[in-house]
Design a protein around this motif. Sequence first.
Motif, PDB file in Angstrom:
ATOM      1  N   VAL A 136      40.034  39.454 -30.654  1.00 45.00           N
ATOM      2  CA  VAL A 136      38.663  39.845 -30.983  1.00 45.00           C
ATOM      3  C   VAL A 136      37.725  38.946 -30.196  1.00 45.00           C
ATOM      4  CG1 VAL A 136      36.968  40.140 -32.815  1.00 45.00           C
ATOM      5  CG2 VAL A 136      39.395  40.570 -33.272  1.00 45.00           C
ATOM      6  N   ASN A 137      36.909  39.549 -29.332  1.00 40.89           N
ATOM      7  CA  ASN A 137      35.971  38.789 -28.501  1.00 40.89           C
ATOM      8  C   ASN A 137      34.715  38.463 -29.299  1.00 40.89           C
ATOM      9  OD1 ASN A 137      37.670  38.958 -26.248  1.00 40.89           O
ATOM     10  ND2 ASN A 137      36.835  40.961 -25.684  1.00 40.89           N
ATOM     11  N   ASN A 138      34.276  37.235 -29.171  1.00 35.53           N
ATOM     12  CA  ASN A 138      33.063  36.766 -29.833  1.00 35.53           C
ATOM     13  C   ASN A 138      32.121  36.196 -28.777  1.00 35.53           C
ATOM     14  OD1 ASN A 138      34.162  37.360 -32.379  1.00 35.53           O
ATOM     15  ND2 ASN A 138      35.205  35.377 -32.448  1.00 35.53           N
ATOM     16  N   SER A 139      30.865  36.657 -28.774  1.00 34.67           N
ATOM     17  CA  SER A 139      29.855  36.153 -27.836  1.00 34.67           C
ATOM     18  C   SER A 139      28.798  35.388 -28.617  1.00 34.67           C
ATOM     19  CB  SER A 139      29.207  37.302 -27.063  1.00 34.67           C
ATOM     20  OG  SER A 139      28.596  38.214 -27.952  1.00 34.67           O
ATOM     21  N   ALA A 140      28.334  34.306 -28.031  1.00 37.36           N
ATOM     22  CA  ALA A 140      27.325  33.471 -28.681  1.00 37.36           C
ATOM     23  C   ALA A 140      25.931  34.018 -28.394  1.00 37.36           C
ATOM     24  CB  ALA A 140      27.436  32.035 -28.189  1.00 37.36           C
ATOM     25  N   SER A 155      31.482  32.841 -24.476  1.00 34.44           N
ATOM     26  CA  SER A 155      32.225  33.794 -25.307  1.00 34.44           C
ATOM     27  C   SER A 155      33.583  33.208 -25.654  1.00 34.44           C
ATOM     28  CB  SER A 155      32.397  35.137 -24.590  1.00 34.44           C
ATOM     29  OG  SER A 155      33.159  34.967 -23.403  1.00 34.44           O
ATOM     30  N   GLY A 156      34.149  33.697 -26.732  1.00 39.80           N
ATOM     31  CA  GLY A 156      35.468  33.253 -27.171  1.00 39.80           C
ATOM     32  C   GLY A 156      36.233  34.413 -27.774  1.00 39.80           C
ATOM     33  N   SER A 157      37.476  34.174 -28.077  1.00 42.90           N
ATOM     34  CA  SER A 157      38.324  35.224 -28.649  1.00 42.90           C
ATOM     35  C   SER A 157      39.168  34.630 -29.763  1.00 42.90           C
ATOM     36  CB  SER A 157      39.223  35.845 -27.575  1.00 42.90           C
ATOM     37  OG  SER A 157      40.089  34.873 -27.026  1.00 42.90           O
TER      38      SER A 157
END
Length: 234
Positions: A136-140, A155-157
């Motif tokens: 699941v990609n997460n963007s700040a 971004s992170g996952s």
Amino acid sequence: MPSMHTSFLPVVHARVVVIGLLSALVLAGCGSTSRRVNYEPEAFGSTTTHTRDYEATEAQTCEAARRALLSQGYMITAANADLVTGRKSFQPASEVHVEVEFRVVCARESTRSGKASRNTVAFATALQDRYGLKKVNNSASLGVGAIGSLSLPFSGSDDAMVKVASETLTDERFYDRFFSLLDRYLEGPEGEEEAGAPAETPAASPPPAASSSQPAPVPAPAVTYPVTSSPNRG
């Protein structure tokens, strides 16, 4: 006088609407038929894959099933006189997780006349859940009062296990192995009855005669008395 072209347009429009509705109904019917076929594969022809008969009570059969599952590493989640459930986890691949939930129901078998029998029927079912690893990609984002929300190039996952399939196991060999193990625990080890039988206690021997601490009395010496001889009268 209105032209023929103007009066013909509503009729054509109505026909197009009717044809569209009929086409939608036909497509919906075809789609529902295909889904119904996919979800109705059961033939209900076999009654031996998931069941076995045992000459034991319900409590004895379910207790043997509980021990059989415990011996294979299953974590027991419920156990009583007529129901046993257990779960076991498998890791066939690095990104695949499988869980098997085993369920055994013990029911007393009854005859056609309605009388209860001494036999018990064990119903076994195993449900396999398959999980896959999903990223699941997460963007700040940064909120600024005058400008609004501002996305940053960071971004992170996160990795999460998601259920991707669920299926009831129907392999006859799988259930044959389980029922064979259940039968072994139901019979018990050899010699268990002999070991459980109470040992015969030896007959109690009669108590020895009590010995007297006093010495035996010594008999008194015999007393002799002189006898006078009678004169000879002859």
